[in-house]
Design a protein around this motif. Structure first.
Motif, mmCIF file in Angstrom:
data_model
loop_
_atom_site.group_PDB
_atom_site.id
_atom_site.type_symbol
_atom_site.label_atom_id
_atom_site.label_comp_id
_atom_site.label_asym_id
_atom_site.label_seq_id
_atom_site.Cartn_x
_atom_site.Cartn_y
_atom_site.Cartn_z
ATOM 1 N N LEU A 12 4.360 -2.146 -3.625
ATOM 2 C CA LEU A 12 4.490 -1.930 -1.863
ATOM 3 C C LEU A 12 5.038 -1.504 -1.065
ATOM 4 O O LEU A 12 7.004 -1.439 -1.706
ATOM 5 N N PRO A 13 6.103 -1.132 0.059
ATOM 6 C CA PRO A 13 6.540 -0.123 0.425
ATOM 7 C C PRO A 13 7.905 -1.266 1.272
ATOM 8 O O PRO A 13 7.312 -2.780 1.632
ATOM 9 N N ARG A 14 9.144 -0.675 1.564
ATOM 10 C CA ARG A 14 10.165 -2.188 1.801
ATOM 11 C C ARG A 14 10.469 -2.363 3.255
ATOM 12 O O ARG A 14 11.267 -2.896 3.618
ATOM 13 N N LEU A 15 9.532 -1.635 4.089
ATOM 14 C CA LEU A 15 9.868 -1.128 5.548
ATOM 15 C C LEU A 15 7.821 -1.298 5.626
ATOM 16 O O LEU A 15 7.698 -1.185 5.229
ATOM 17 N N ASP A 16 8.236 -2.545 7.036
ATOM 18 C CA ASP A 16 7.023 -2.548 7.870
ATOM 19 C C ASP A 16 6.254 -1.387 9.094
ATOM 20 O O ASP A 16 7.239 -0.257 8.559
ATOM 21 N N GLY A 17 5.211 -1.489 9.200
ATOM 22 C CA GLY A 17 4.909 -0.759 10.145
ATOM 23 C C GLY A 17 6.115 -0.720 11.754
ATOM 24 O O GLY A 17 5.712 0.681 11.837
ATOM 25 N N ALA A 18 7.411 -2.064 11.588
ATOM 26 C CA ALA A 18 7.873 -1.311 13.028
ATOM 27 C C ALA A 18 9.214 -1.365 12.211
ATOM 28 O O ALA A 18 10.086 -1.382 12.665
ATOM 29 N N GLY A 19 9.437 -0.543 10.941
ATOM 30 C CA GLY A 19 10.741 0.003 10.243
ATOM 31 C C GLY A 19 10.997 -1.703 10.262
ATOM 32 O O GLY A 19 12.769 -1.552 9.732
ATOM 33 N N GLN A 20 10.793 -2.387 10.102
ATOM 34 C CA GLN A 20 11.864 -3.847 9.553
ATOM 35 C C GLN A 20 11.294 -4.217 8.422
ATOM 36 O O GLN A 20 10.237 -3.212 7.506
ATOM 37 N N PRO A 21 12.750 -4.554 7.630
ATOM 38 C CA PRO A 21 12.515 -5.095 5.954
ATOM 39 C C PRO A 21 11.268 -5.336 5.705
ATOM 40 O O PRO A 21 10.923 -6.832 6.586
ATOM 41 N N SER A 22 10.543 -5.364 4.660
ATOM 42 C CA SER A 22 9.809 -6.390 4.538
ATOM 43 C C SER A 22 9.137 -6.948 2.561
ATOM 44 O O SER A 22 9.588 -5.524 1.941
ATOM 45 N N GLY B 86 -18.486 -4.430 -13.078
ATOM 46 C CA GLY B 86 -18.411 -5.752 -12.821
ATOM 47 C C GLY B 86 -17.466 -7.025 -12.943
ATOM 48 O O GLY B 86 -17.579 -8.330 -13.148
ATOM 49 N N ARG B 87 -16.263 -6.829 -13.702
ATOM 50 C CA ARG B 87 -15.657 -7.487 -14.289
ATOM 51 C C ARG B 87 -15.015 -7.937 -13.189
ATOM 52 O O ARG B 87 -14.572 -7.438 -12.419
ATOM 53 N N PRO B 88 -14.320 -9.664 -13.035
ATOM 54 C CA PRO B 88 -13.813 -9.719 -12.432
ATOM 55 C C PRO B 88 -11.599 -9.476 -12.234
ATOM 56 O O PRO B 88 -12.097 -8.816 -13.274
ATOM 57 N N THR B 89 -11.369 -9.591 -11.040
ATOM 58 C CA THR B 89 -9.693 -9.023 -11.955
ATOM 59 C C THR B 89 -8.891 -9.407 -11.103
ATOM 60 O O THR B 89 -9.224 -10.796 -10.290
ATOM 61 N N LEU B 90 -7.918 -9.819 -10.993
ATOM 62 C CA LEU B 90 -6.288 -10.863 -10.956
ATOM 63 C C LEU B 90 -5.536 -9.883 -10.038
ATOM 64 O O LEU B 90 -5.628 -8.898 -10.766
ATOM 65 N N LEU B 91 -4.890 -9.923 -9.171
ATOM 66 C CA LEU B 91 -3.714 -9.176 -8.307
ATOM 67 C C LEU B 91 -2.862 -10.381 -8.485
ATOM 68 O O LEU B 91 -2.527 -12.033 -8.180
ATOM 69 N N LEU B 92 -1.452 -9.701 -9.202
ATOM 70 C CA LEU B 92 -0.634 -10.912 -9.270
ATOM 71 C C LEU B 92 0.782 -9.980 -8.666
ATOM 72 O O LEU B 92 0.788 -8.588 -8.216
ATOM 73 N N ALA B 93 1.691 -10.471 -7.365
ATOM 74 C CA ALA B 93 2.461 -10.068 -7.035
ATOM 75 C C ALA B 93 3.852 -10.720 -7.375
ATOM 76 O O ALA B 93 3.960 -11.413 -7.573
ATOM 77 N N ALA B 94 5.058 -9.482 -7.364
ATOM 78 C CA ALA B 94 6.147 -9.710 -7.623
ATOM 79 C C ALA B 94 7.137 -10.089 -5.954
ATOM 80 O O ALA B 94 6.953 -9.155 -5.346
ATOM 81 N N ASP B 95 8.019 -10.860 -6.468
ATOM 82 C CA ASP B 95 9.268 -11.525 -5.471
ATOM 83 C C ASP B 95 10.351 -10.119 -5.391
ATOM 84 O O ASP B 95 10.846 -10.459 -6.062
ATOM 85 N N ASP B 96 10.622 -9.428 -4.442
ATOM 86 C CA ASP B 96 12.127 -8.644 -4.655
ATOM 87 C C ASP B 96 13.171 -8.784 -4.113
ATOM 88 O O ASP B 96 14.423 -8.167 -4.280
ATOM 89 N N ASN B 97 12.980 -10.381 -3.592
ATOM 90 C CA ASN B 97 13.919 -10.738 -3.020
ATOM 91 C C ASN B 97 14.882 -10.204 -1.915
ATOM 92 O O ASN B 97 16.440 -10.954 -1.385
ATOM 93 N N PHE B 98 14.451 -9.354 -1.665
ATOM 94 C CA PHE B 98 14.542 -8.389 -0.764
ATOM 95 C C PHE B 98 16.693 -7.949 -1.187
ATOM 96 O O PHE B 98 17.025 -7.588 -0.935
ATOM 97 N N SER B 99 16.363 -7.529 -2.471
ATOM 98 C CA SER B 99 17.307 -6.970 -3.334
ATOM 99 C C SER B 99 16.754 -5.430 -3.632
ATOM 100 O O SER B 99 16.014 -5.267 -4.028
ATOM 101 N N PRO B 100 17.754 -4.586 -3.523
ATOM 102 C CA PRO B 100 17.627 -3.538 -3.839
ATOM 103 C C PRO B 100 17.284 -3.212 -5.247
ATOM 104 O O PRO B 100 17.036 -1.913 -5.665
ATOM 105 N N LEU B 101 17.777 -3.958 -6.310
ATOM 106 C CA LEU B 101 17.287 -3.870 -7.977
ATOM 107 C C LEU B 101 16.197 -3.916 -8.159
ATOM 108 O O LEU B 101 15.823 -4.402 -9.700
ATOM 109 N N GLN B 102 15.351 -4.802 -7.265
ATOM 110 C CA GLN B 102 14.451 -4.765 -7.185
ATOM 111 C C GLN B 102 12.929 -4.672 -6.497
ATOM 112 O O GLN B 102 13.922 -4.004 -5.542
ATOM 113 N N ASP B 103 11.397 -4.611 -6.927
ATOM 114 C CA ASP B 103 10.418 -4.201 -6.651
ATOM 115 C C ASP B 103 9.561 -4.989 -5.554
ATOM 116 O O ASP B 103 9.621 -6.140 -6.375
ATOM 117 N N ASN B 104 8.904 -4.834 -5.120
ATOM 118 C CA ASN B 104 7.845 -5.865 -5.006
ATOM 119 C C ASN B 104 5.883 -4.676 -4.829
ATOM 120 O O ASN B 104 5.967 -4.040 -4.314
#
Length: 361
Positions: free
Chosen positions: A27-37, A304-322
């Protein structure tokens, strides 16, 4: 009258068949308003609207929405906007919270905030208007979870998980879990609370009830980051959980685990913790090792298979990702097609308990 089959369980069949990684995106690091996301610590997918709402642990919390999950990895996601959480007429937020769990139900957003063992950062169960973001209700944790000498949640160690358990003919329950053991408890287990909701689904009916604790590995750094209550049929509403370990400077270990449903207990601190029925290593499934914190049902696949969605927390760190990943359970030819009920006996066989996890005390 048309009788619909119960929803298929979000589980492989047999459990040892494992999972397929369908797609993984950043996911992008900035939202539509240009703020950190970023800082995404919980997630809820609304299948009827194809909407994914992520809870950001920004200082006062945000709900960040996306659509287009049915074609994850094939077409860009469409942003739905940001709802900033804020104080309301009847309740006031602290100057800073750490939102870690999310349940969306109707026009309400239930959020659990993680504590810091100081009056300015208490752990709480919070109810917001999901459209305006206004706080409507703030509930404290039970006395056993509150900070006191040698007692309570450790700093930044929960509550971390929130999921809605709904069973036919019974009141809906918000299940909440700590990330690691309370200071007065033995290591390698986390406490669980059940907040029974009234018929309006807008307020808990009485105080939360202690449930059987859940086993986690005793090694340094392991914690429980999220829970997901599964449909009843054909199992008795078990729980999927995310376990995480961080080892400095940059080593992450992550597991998807299956727990039996914890039952009420009168002595949570002395009850034997429930050992996972099955464990799947996320790195072995092809996921990027990172701070995986959120889990929610996703859109079904074309087969027909159901799915799971998993999300990762980047801790607002440049060394991690969303990261956002979609997993689908595998099903062998010996299992019935999706939508048909059948008993699954493998999960209760002792041989299926992961040998890498400690046995119950």
């Amino acid at each position: 009258m048309v009788v619909q089959a119960p929803p298929p369980p979000l589980l492989p069949c047999p459990l040892s068949a494992g999972w397929d990684k369908v797609a993984e995106v950043r996911l992008p690091r900035l939202d539509g308003a240009g703020q950190p996301s970023g800082g995404f610590s919980a997630a809820t997918y609304r299948a009827d609207r194809d909407e994914l709402w992520l809870l950001s642990d920004a200082p006062l919390g945000q709900l960040v929405g996306w659509s287009g999950l049915g074609k994850l990895g094939k077409s860009p996601l469409r942003p739905l906007g940001v709802v900033s959480l804020r104080s309301g007429v009847g309740a006031t937020l602290p100057e800073s919270i750490d939102g870690e769990g999310l349940v969306l139900k109707g026009e309400r957003a239930w959020v659990v905030s993680e504590g810091r063992r100081i009056p300015e950062r208490p752990p709480q169960l919070l109810r917001f208007d999901r459209r305006s973001g206004e706080l409507e209700l703030a509930l404290p944790m039970p006395a056993e979870w509150q900070p006191a000498p040698g007692q309570g949640l450790d700093s930044n160690k929960g509550p971390e998980s929130l999921t809605l358990l709904q069973r036919q003919g019974k009141p809906a329950v918000l299940l909440m879990a700590a990330e690691s053991a309370l200071l007065q408890d033995p290591p390698g287990q986390v406490r669980v609370l059940g907040w029974s909701l009234g018929t309006s689904m807008e307020s808990p009916a009485g105080d939360p009830k202690p449930l059987q604790p859940l086993r986690i590995p005793e090694g340094d750094g392991w914690g429980l980051t999220d829970l997901l209550a599964l449909p009843e049929a054909p199992l008795e509403a078990p729980l999927l959980g995310l376990q995480r370990r961080f080892q400095a400077p940059d080593q992450w270990s992550n597991r998807l685990v299956l727990y039996p449903l914890p039952k009420p207990t009168t002595a949570a601190g002395n009850a034997a913790p429930l050992t996972p029925l099955m464990s799947w290593d996320l790195k072995a499934l092809g996921l990027t090792p990172d701070n995986w914190e959120a889990i929610t049902p996703g859109p079904p696949l074309e087969d027909g298979r159901p799915t799971l969605l998993l999300a990762a927390d980047d801790n607002f760190s440049p060394l991690q990702d969303n990261h956002l990943v979609q997993l689908a359970p595998r099903r062998t030819a010996a299992c019935r097609p999706w939508g048909e009920t059948q008993p699954i006996t493998e999960s209760v066989e002792p041989a299926q308990v992961p040998q890498s996890l400690p046995a119950s005390r």
